[in-house]
Scaffold this active site. Sequence first.
Site, PDB file in Angstrom:
ATOM      1  N   SER A   1       3.193  -2.151  10.519  1.00  0.00           N
ATOM      2  CA  SER A   1       4.645  -2.096  10.762  1.00  0.00           C
ATOM      3  C   SER A   1       5.368  -3.388  10.412  1.00  0.00           C
ATOM      4  CB  SER A   1       4.924  -1.682  12.217  1.00  0.00           C
ATOM      5  OG  SER A   1       4.424  -0.382  12.453  1.00  0.00           O
TER       6      SER A   1
ATOM      7  N   ASN B   1       0.867  -1.182   0.000  1.00  0.00           N
ATOM      8  CA  ASN B   1       0.000   0.000   0.000  1.00  0.00           C
ATOM      9  C   ASN B   1       0.900   1.227   0.000  1.00  0.00           C
ATOM     10  OD1 ASN B   1      -1.826   2.033   0.448  1.00  0.00           O
ATOM     11  ND2 ASN B   1      -2.229   1.492   2.587  1.00  0.00           N
ATOM     12  N   TRP B   2       1.016   1.841  -1.156  1.00  0.00           N
ATOM     13  CA  TRP B   2       1.940   2.970  -1.293  1.00  0.00           C
ATOM     14  C   TRP B   2       1.360   4.266  -0.737  1.00  0.00           C
ATOM     15  CZ3 TRP B   2       4.044   2.149  -7.010  1.00  0.00           C
ATOM     16  CH2 TRP B   2       4.694   0.917  -7.059  1.00  0.00           C
ATOM     17  N   LYS B   3       0.124   4.220  -0.305  1.00  0.00           N
ATOM     18  CA  LYS B   3      -0.552   5.391   0.265  1.00  0.00           C
ATOM     19  C   LYS B   3      -0.376   6.600  -0.671  1.00  0.00           C
ATOM     20  CE  LYS B   3       0.316   3.474   4.806  1.00  0.00           C
ATOM     21  NZ  LYS B   3       0.033   3.588   6.211  1.00  0.00           N
TER      22      LYS B   3
ATOM     23  N   GLY C   1       2.707  -1.166   4.335  1.00  0.00           N
ATOM     24  CA  GLY C   1       2.721   0.257   3.995  1.00  0.00           C
ATOM     25  C   GLY C   1       4.142   0.741   3.776  1.00  0.00           C
ATOM     26  N   GLY C   2       4.720   1.342   4.805  1.00  0.00           N
ATOM     27  CA  GLY C   2       6.040   1.970   4.710  1.00  0.00           C
ATOM     28  C   GLY C   2       7.109   1.113   4.048  1.00  0.00           C
TER      29      GLY C   2
ATOM     30  N   GLU D   1      -6.945   4.496   7.701  1.00  0.00           N
ATOM     31  CA  GLU D   1      -6.715   5.920   7.436  1.00  0.00           C
ATOM     32  C   GLU D   1      -7.938   6.538   6.765  1.00  0.00           C
ATOM     33  OE1 GLU D   1      -2.980   5.437   5.438  1.00  0.00           O
ATOM     34  OE2 GLU D   1      -2.062   4.875   7.345  1.00  0.00           O
TER      35      GLU D   1
ATOM     36  N   GLY E   1       2.065   2.142  10.799  1.00  0.00           N
ATOM     37  CA  GLY E   1       2.971   3.276  10.634  1.00  0.00           C
ATOM     38  C   GLY E   1       3.664   3.706  11.912  1.00  0.00           C
TER      39      GLY E   1
ATOM     40  N   GLU F   1      -5.577  -5.272  10.537  1.00  0.00           N
ATOM     41  CA  GLU F   1      -4.593  -4.235  10.813  1.00  0.00           C
ATOM     42  C   GLU F   1      -4.950  -3.487  12.099  1.00  0.00           C
ATOM     43  OE1 GLU F   1      -2.527  -2.935   6.960  1.00  0.00           O
ATOM     44  OE2 GLU F   1      -4.371  -1.801   7.086  1.00  0.00           O
TER      45      GLU F   1
ATOM     46  N   HIS G   1      -9.575   0.974   4.653  1.00  0.00           N
ATOM     47  CA  HIS G   1      -8.301   1.161   5.359  1.00  0.00           C
ATOM     48  C   HIS G   1      -8.543   2.100   6.544  1.00  0.00           C
ATOM     49  CE1 HIS G   1      -4.194   2.382   6.261  1.00  0.00           C
ATOM     50  NE2 HIS G   1      -3.809   1.303   5.622  1.00  0.00           N
TER      51      HIS G   1
HETATM   52  C1  PEP Z   1      -0.875  -0.007   5.877  1.00  0.00           C
HETATM   53  O1  PEP Z   1      -0.793   1.042   5.293  1.00  0.00           O
HETATM   54  O2  PEP Z   1      -1.843  -0.761   5.673  1.00  0.00           O
HETATM   55  C2  PEP Z   1       0.178  -0.384   6.804  1.00  0.00           C
HETATM   56  C3  PEP Z   1       0.102  -1.523   7.427  1.00  0.00           C
HETATM   57  O3  PEP Z   1       1.211   0.511   6.977  1.00  0.00           O
HETATM   58  P1  PEP Z   1       2.630   0.215   7.702  1.00  0.00           P
HETATM   59  O4  PEP Z   1       3.142  -1.081   7.121  1.00  0.00           O
HETATM   60  O5  PEP Z   1       3.478   1.378   7.352  1.00  0.00           O
HETATM   61  O6  PEP Z   1       2.358   0.072   9.161  1.00  0.00           O
END
Ligand code: PEP
Length: 254
Positions: A213, A9-11, A234-235, A96, A172, A166, A94
């Site tokens: 994470s 997930n490049w957000k 994500g990151g 966010e 994050g 999640e 998601h």
């Molecule tokens: C996400 O965006 O779904 C996510 C899990 O982010 P991260 O891996 O950065 O915690």
Amino acid sequence: MRTPIVAGNWKMHKTIAEAVELTRGVRRGLMDLTGVEVVLCPPFTALAAVREAIGPAHIGLGAQNMYFEEQGAFTGEISPLMLAELCQYVILGHSERRQFFGETDDGVNKKAKAALAHGLTPIMCVGENLEQNRAGETARVVGGQVRAGFQGVGATEAARVVIAYEPIWAIGTGVAAVPAEVNRIIGLSIRGVLADMYGEDLAQSTRVQYGGSVNPTNMADFAVQSEIDGALVGGASLKADGFVSIVKTVSGQT
Ligand code: PEP
């Protein structure tokens, strides 16, 4: 046997040129890899270019959100009809989006139905926040989100949905959840609710990712858990080598 699925997930990151470069790096790194499904979820603006950069490689493409109507006066929104021309997956609900854009369980349910009707595979996100976790409400919250998200979805369609568990406090933050606890919640509140709604077969065949994470170092601890089928990343998906390393860990071909 469930094929694990790792989605990046490049957000709200990456210009078109950067997205193409990252896609090429992932593609190079994953050449000939089997036993795992890989999905890249760039911003809408880069979907077409990433699709082209993926080319014939066995890498899926997903969007990060979608509206549930096919078309109409909904300024700024993107429809399932439009996405179906470009990609195969769509992340829905998601945290966010729930947190910053007012997304509700009901909206996620409408979107899931619309995505399925257009042949898209929803990656439906569920997870509790820190207060709920501390109050011991995780099982109830997650179970409720799953039940609401699948409301009115027929068994044939439900079987195509991927769920991402999640915990919001793990996204994050660099603080991943405890793998054994994730395993317990998925079994209890995700497969348990699916079994209640659709029966044990569907509950056992549905793929459930962990997200929060995940990185190349901790992925192995999640990958060995019996209920976890890959990750939503994500990151750590924003750099090709890190993402490739996570995918390889999940595939068992490190
Ligand atoms: C996400 O965006 O779904 C996510 C899990 O982010 P991260 O891996 O950065 O915690």
